[in-house]
Each structure stands twice: as structure tokens, then as C-alpha cells.
Write an enzyme that holds these catalytic residues in place. Structure first.
Site, PDB file in Angstrom:
ATOM      1  N   TRP A 275      45.958  53.756  50.831  1.00 43.08           N
ATOM      2  CA  TRP A 275      46.459  54.065  52.181  1.00 43.08           C
ATOM      3  C   TRP A 275      45.951  55.427  52.667  1.00 43.08           C
ATOM      4  O   TRP A 275      46.724  56.269  53.131  1.00 43.08           O
ATOM      5  CB  TRP A 275      47.985  54.049  52.195  1.00 43.08           C
ATOM      6  CG  TRP A 275      48.662  52.747  51.888  1.00 43.08           C
ATOM      7  CD1 TRP A 275      48.151  51.698  51.180  1.00 43.08           C
ATOM      8  CD2 TRP A 275      49.995  52.360  52.256  1.00 43.08           C
ATOM      9  NE1 TRP A 275      49.078  50.692  51.087  1.00 43.08           N
ATOM     10  CE2 TRP A 275      50.226  51.069  51.734  1.00 43.08           C
ATOM     11  CE3 TRP A 275      51.015  52.985  52.957  1.00 43.08           C
ATOM     12  CZ2 TRP A 275      51.432  50.386  51.908  1.00 43.08           C
ATOM     13  CZ3 TRP A 275      52.213  52.316  53.125  1.00 43.08           C
ATOM     14  CH2 TRP A 275      52.426  51.023  52.618  1.00 43.08           C
TER      15      TRP A 275
ATOM     16  N   THR B 220      40.412  52.064  44.332  1.00 49.85           N
ATOM     17  CA  THR B 220      41.463  51.627  45.247  1.00 49.85           C
ATOM     18  C   THR B 220      42.582  50.842  44.581  1.00 49.85           C
ATOM     19  O   THR B 220      42.393  50.245  43.514  1.00 49.85           O
ATOM     20  CB  THR B 220      40.817  50.732  46.337  1.00 49.85           C
ATOM     21  OG1 THR B 220      41.825  50.168  47.170  1.00 49.85           O
ATOM     22  CG2 THR B 220      40.039  49.577  45.720  1.00 49.85           C
ATOM     23  N   ASP B 221      43.738  50.828  45.232  1.00 54.38           N
ATOM     24  CA  ASP B 221      44.872  50.017  44.798  1.00 54.38           C
ATOM     25  C   ASP B 221      44.585  48.517  44.950  1.00 54.38           C
ATOM     26  O   ASP B 221      45.290  47.686  44.371  1.00 54.38           O
ATOM     27  CB  ASP B 221      46.129  50.383  45.592  1.00 54.38           C
ATOM     28  CG  ASP B 221      45.963  50.197  47.093  1.00 54.38           C
ATOM     29  OD1 ASP B 221      44.864  50.491  47.613  1.00 54.38           O
ATOM     30  OD2 ASP B 221      46.921  49.772  47.764  1.00 54.38           O
TER      31      ASP B 221
ATOM     32  N   ALA C 272      31.792  54.054  50.279  1.00 52.95           N
ATOM     33  CA  ALA C 272      32.251  52.710  49.934  1.00 52.95           C
ATOM     34  C   ALA C 272      32.161  51.801  51.152  1.00 52.95           C
ATOM     35  O   ALA C 272      32.121  52.275  52.288  1.00 52.95           O
ATOM     36  CB  ALA C 272      33.692  52.733  49.429  1.00 52.95           C
TER      37      ALA C 272
ATOM     38  N   THR D 261      34.362  49.766  53.131  1.00 57.22           N
ATOM     39  CA  THR D 261      35.833  49.741  53.217  1.00 57.22           C
ATOM     40  C   THR D 261      36.371  48.814  54.315  1.00 57.22           C
ATOM     41  O   THR D 261      37.571  48.790  54.554  1.00 57.22           O
ATOM     42  CB  THR D 261      36.383  51.158  53.466  1.00 57.22           C
ATOM     43  OG1 THR D 261      35.771  51.687  54.647  1.00 57.22           O
ATOM     44  CG2 THR D 261      36.106  52.078  52.288  1.00 57.22           C
TER      45      THR D 261
ATOM     46  N   GLY E 175      32.701  60.395  55.881  1.00 59.23           N
ATOM     47  CA  GLY E 175      33.942  59.623  55.871  1.00 59.23           C
ATOM     48  C   GLY E 175      35.153  60.538  55.790  1.00 59.23           C
ATOM     49  O   GLY E 175      35.035  61.765  55.827  1.00 59.23           O
TER      50      GLY E 175
ATOM     51  N   TYR F 142      36.861  42.749  48.852  1.00 65.31           N
ATOM     52  CA  TYR F 142      36.844  44.210  48.736  1.00 65.31           C
ATOM     53  C   TYR F 142      37.359  44.640  47.363  1.00 65.31           C
ATOM     54  O   TYR F 142      36.707  45.426  46.659  1.00 65.31           O
ATOM     55  CB  TYR F 142      37.699  44.825  49.846  1.00 65.31           C
ATOM     56  CG  TYR F 142      37.952  46.307  49.689  1.00 65.31           C
ATOM     57  CD1 TYR F 142      36.913  47.228  49.796  1.00 65.31           C
ATOM     58  CD2 TYR F 142      39.237  46.789  49.437  1.00 65.31           C
ATOM     59  CE1 TYR F 142      37.147  48.597  49.652  1.00 65.31           C
ATOM     60  CE2 TYR F 142      39.479  48.150  49.291  1.00 65.31           C
ATOM     61  CZ  TYR F 142      38.438  49.044  49.393  1.00 65.31           C
ATOM     62  OH  TYR F 142      38.676  50.387  49.248  1.00 65.31           O
TER      63      TYR F 142
END
Length: 284
Positions: free
Chosen positions: A152, A103-104, A62, A64, A11, A127
Site C-alpha cells: 500500500w 510486495t504483499d 517494477a 506495478t 517512481g 503481478y
């Protein structure tokens, strides 16, 4: 020599860690991906972990596909949550250290200021829910783990916003980009360096940390910067997120406060525009 297992090695983040690995000759890196370390098969995770016997695990893997996760929640949960629970337990029992990437999207995006690690998560998508469940399992099963929330992410590897914009700007005369979702981009190469800096630090301080590049911009602003740096002529139009409906709800505001990682590990986040220029140059 410490043995470091990197999952999700093909990734964006895993590929950047591979690029930096030769700079760390004291580490023996074992790079794995879905073919040899499938996170949706717990028995394979256990068997491979026991074979490799890592000192440190960096989990870059992950599920994603944010929109696809809305209709594929069982698989998303098995990778983002159940696999992390298994990995964290294995690390705790063997004494291995674990760095897990989150993650955010664990936040709802309603904050007027940057999110700190102590702010209450409230995910709005499958997610986000599965990633938060992974964090919870990580902390419960391996309290000495480090969780890094980021946002991001882009890189010259894999699929991401920057590469998509560059391609579309070459193909079209105009583009519409959402202008009311705000955050800060993260160059995967910078995040990879942050992880390796933590692994070589004199102390290991467990817990949740936030990391992204510096800046507060919308996707529209980001597209404008890409256009400017890459010297494209495509017209960029700003539109509200409501004009571009997606199966998964995105956080409208997901800026991550980086004070903690700066204070604890002396990390100096790069300005997003400097990193963006570097990435576009590397693509050339």
C-alpha cells in the site's frame, strides 16, 4: 565513496530516496529510470551495469500496473522477474550488494494474522506471480541480497491511493471505497529511510524482510483518515470488494509482520496516521 545505483528513480520510492540522498554525502548516488536503465532489455542492463560498476544496487523499479499485468504478463514478467534475475547475477559476480523491493501480493490474503517472512507465498495475480518469481531469482542468483516486501505504498510523488482520494474528495460529494481488504499503508519516505538505515548499518544481514507503517486498516478506513486529516466534506461509503470487481484479485488480508526487521536492524516503524499527516502536509 560507495557508488549506489538506484533503478526506478522517478517512481514513488526512488523519488523519496532522491530527497534523502543529500543527507548521505559518503554515498555517490546514480539515479536511473526506464529511459537510461530499461529493465525489459537485458543487454542494456548488462552494458549499463558494467559502465556504472556500482557497489550497491537499490532496485525500486517494477511493473506495478496490477490489473494491466493480467493481460500484459510477458512484459510484467520481463521487468519483475527476468530483469531481477539479470541484476542479481551481475551483483553476485561483481560483489555488489543488492536491495530489491517486493510486495504483499506474493501472499493470497487468507491468513488471520500478519504475514511473516517464513509464511508460504501463494500469489493470486499475474503481478504477484511475477514479483514472487523475481524474489526467487534474486535469492538464487545473489544469496547475499536483501529483499524488502512492502504494501500500500503512497507518496507525494506519482500516482497512488492517497492522491487519488484527495482529488476525488475535491470533485465529488460521495465516494464508495472497499471495506473488506485489510492491510497497512506504507509512506514511501519512511521506506526510503529504512533502506538507507540498512545501508549504513554496522552489519549486512541478507534475506527477506517485511516493512510497512504500523496499523491494521481497510481501504475504507484509510479513506476516512485521509478525509479527516485533509478536512474534506465528501461522504465515504464502505462497499465489499465483490461490488468493485477488478481484473486482478487483491489479497483480502495482507498485513505484514515487521518483527524481523525491528529485531535485526533496529528499525522503528512509524504509526501510519503520523506518516499520513506528514505526507498530506508536504503536499500542501
Amino acid at each position: 565513496m560507495k557508488k549506489i545505483l538506484v533503478t526506478g528513480a522517478n517512481g514513488q520510492l526512488g523519488s523519496e530516496i532522491k530527497m534523502l540522498a543529500p543527507n548521505y554525502p559518503n554515498f555517490d548516488f546514480i539515479f536511473t529510470d526506464i529511459e537510461d536503465f530499461p529493465l525489459d532489455q537485458s543487454e542494456v542492463i548488462v552494458a549499463n551495469f558494467k559502465t556504472i560498476q556500482p557497489d550497491i544496487v537499490i532496485n525500486c523499479a517494477a511493473y506495478t500496473a496490477v490489473d494491466k499485468a493480467e493481460s500484459d504478463s510477458i512484459v510484467a514478467d520481463s521487468i519483475n522477474h527476468l530483469a531481477i534475475s539479470t541484476l542479481a547475477s551481475l551483483c553476485a559476480h561483481s560483489g555488489a550488494k543488492l536491495v530489491h523491493i517486493s510486495t504483499d501480493y506474493v501472499f493470497d490474503g487468507t491468513s488471520p494474522i500478519g504475514y511473516t517472512e517464513s509464511d508460504l507465498p501463494n500469489p493470486k495475480s499475474v503481478y504477484g506471480v511475477t514479483k514472487l518469481a523475481g524474489e526467487t531469482a534474486c535469492v538464487k542468483n545473489c544469496p547475499e541480497s536483501i529483499i524488502i516486501r512492502t504494501a500500500w505504498v503512497y507518496s507525494e510523488f506519482g500516482n497512488n491511493f492517497v492522491k487519488t482520494m484527495l482529488r476525488l474528495m475535491s470533485e465529488r460529494e460521495s465516494l464508495s471505497v472497499v471495506n473488506d481488504q485489510v492491510g497497512s499503508p506504507t509512506y514511501a519516505a519512511d521506506l526510503a529511510q529504512v533502506i538507507l538505515t540498512i545501508l549504513t548499518a554496522t552489519k549486512w544481514e541478507a534475506g527477506i524482510f517485511h516493512y510497512s507503517n504500523l496499523g491494521e486498516i481497510s481501504w475504507f478506513d484509510f479513506a476516512q483518515d485521509i478525509k479527516e486529516i485533509a478536512q474534506k466534506t465528501c461522504e465515504i461509503k464502505g462497499i465489499p470488494a465483490s461490488s468493485y470487481p477488478t481484473p486482478a484479485e487483491r489479497p483480502a488480508y495482507s498485513l505484514l509482520d515487521k518483527s524481523k526487521i525491528i529485531a535485526v536492524y533496529g528499525i522503528v516503524p512509524m504509526d501510519y496516521k503520523i506518516s499520513l499527516k506528514k505526507m498530506i502536509e508536504r503536499l500542501k
